[in-house]
Design a protein around this motif. Structure first.
Motif, PDB file in Angstrom:
ATOM      1  N   ALA A   1      55.228  55.918  35.689  1.00  0.00           N
ATOM      2  CA  ALA A   1      56.807  55.085  36.483  1.00  0.00           C
ATOM      3  C   ALA A   1      56.949  54.732  35.248  1.00  0.00           C
ATOM      4  O   ALA A   1      58.770  55.742  34.883  1.00  0.00           O
TER       5      ALA A   1
ATOM      6  N   VAL B   1      61.487  57.007  34.252  1.00  0.00           N
ATOM      7  CA  VAL B   1      62.770  55.616  34.429  1.00  0.00           C
ATOM      8  C   VAL B   1      63.022  56.341  32.680  1.00  0.00           C
ATOM      9  O   VAL B   1      63.740  56.426  32.448  1.00  0.00           O
TER      10      VAL B   1
ATOM     11  N   LEU C   1      65.078  59.495  32.776  1.00  0.00           N
ATOM     12  CA  LEU C   1      66.120  59.727  33.555  1.00  0.00           C
ATOM     13  C   LEU C   1      67.024  58.486  33.154  1.00  0.00           C
ATOM     14  O   LEU C   1      68.161  59.215  32.887  1.00  0.00           O
ATOM     15  N   ASN C   2      66.679  57.519  32.092  1.00  0.00           N
ATOM     16  CA  ASN C   2      68.262  56.854  31.235  1.00  0.00           C
ATOM     17  C   ASN C   2      67.513  56.479  30.123  1.00  0.00           C
ATOM     18  O   ASN C   2      67.089  55.615  30.079  1.00  0.00           O
TER      19      ASN C   2
ATOM     20  N   LEU D   1      62.242  50.758  26.773  1.00  0.00           N
ATOM     21  CA  LEU D   1      61.237  50.138  27.847  1.00  0.00           C
ATOM     22  C   LEU D   1      60.048  49.979  27.022  1.00  0.00           C
ATOM     23  O   LEU D   1      58.773  49.672  27.584  1.00  0.00           O
TER      24      LEU D   1
END
Length: 172
Positions: free
Chosen positions: A114, A118, A121-122, A127
């Motif tokens: 996950a 994420v 995507l960005n 993260l």
């Protein structure tokens, strides 16, 4: 053979602790006075508590007392069945440890996937700084949620170990 029961619990804690990031934190193990992972020390203490709470210590003492009657000190024991039982129960350490750790490891793999999606995507989101706290929190929550199952799984494996001990002591 009795040590295999606690080792299954320790193996599960090692697998979860390594994946969740608890391997970075260490503390002094009260038994060996060596540095050990936090989750490893907690699992050793919890494994001992589960061993005594299930009454496996009384069964071990009963088997030992009965074995002194059936196999008096100085008598010979056939090595073939003993080696086979040790190898079979040694494999049981890994299967029981993985049964305990696999749900947590699966959740941590999903958290990694996950975060990777994420992050893909960005790309501006950083993260990596969130990955360790999120994985540690997920591992602790999952371990707390699975805690009622640990005595049941270790009790089943303890029954196998005690059955093998009884067989080796000539109690069949």
């Amino acid at each position: 053979l009795v040590g295999f029961i606690a080792e299954a619990f320790t193996l599960a804690a090692q697998a979860v602790g390594l994946e969740a990031g608890f391997a970075y934190a260490s503390m002094v193990d009260p038994q060996t006075q060596a540095d050990s992972g936090v989750l490893l020390v907690l699992s050793q203490l919890a494994g001992g508590l589960i061993f005594f709470s299930l009454g496996l210590d009384l069964a071990v003492v009963r088997i030992f007392a009965r074995s002194l009657e059936t196999l008096p000190p100085g008598s010979l024991v056939a090595a073939g069945p003993a080696v086979e039982a040790i190898v079979r129960l040694g494999g049981g350490v890994f299967s029981t440890g993985l049964r305990l750790a696999l749900p947590v490891l699966a959740l941590l793999a999903l958290v990694d996937i996950a975060l990777a999606l994420v992050g893909r995507l960005n790309a501006q989101l950083q993260l990596l700084s969130m990955a360790f706290p999120l994985k540690m929190l997920a591992a602790m929550l999952m371990l707390a949620w699975l805690a009622p199952l640990f005595p049941r799984v270790l009790g089943a494996y303890g029954g196998q170990v005690l059955a093998a001990l009884g067989g080796l002591a000539g109690l069949r």
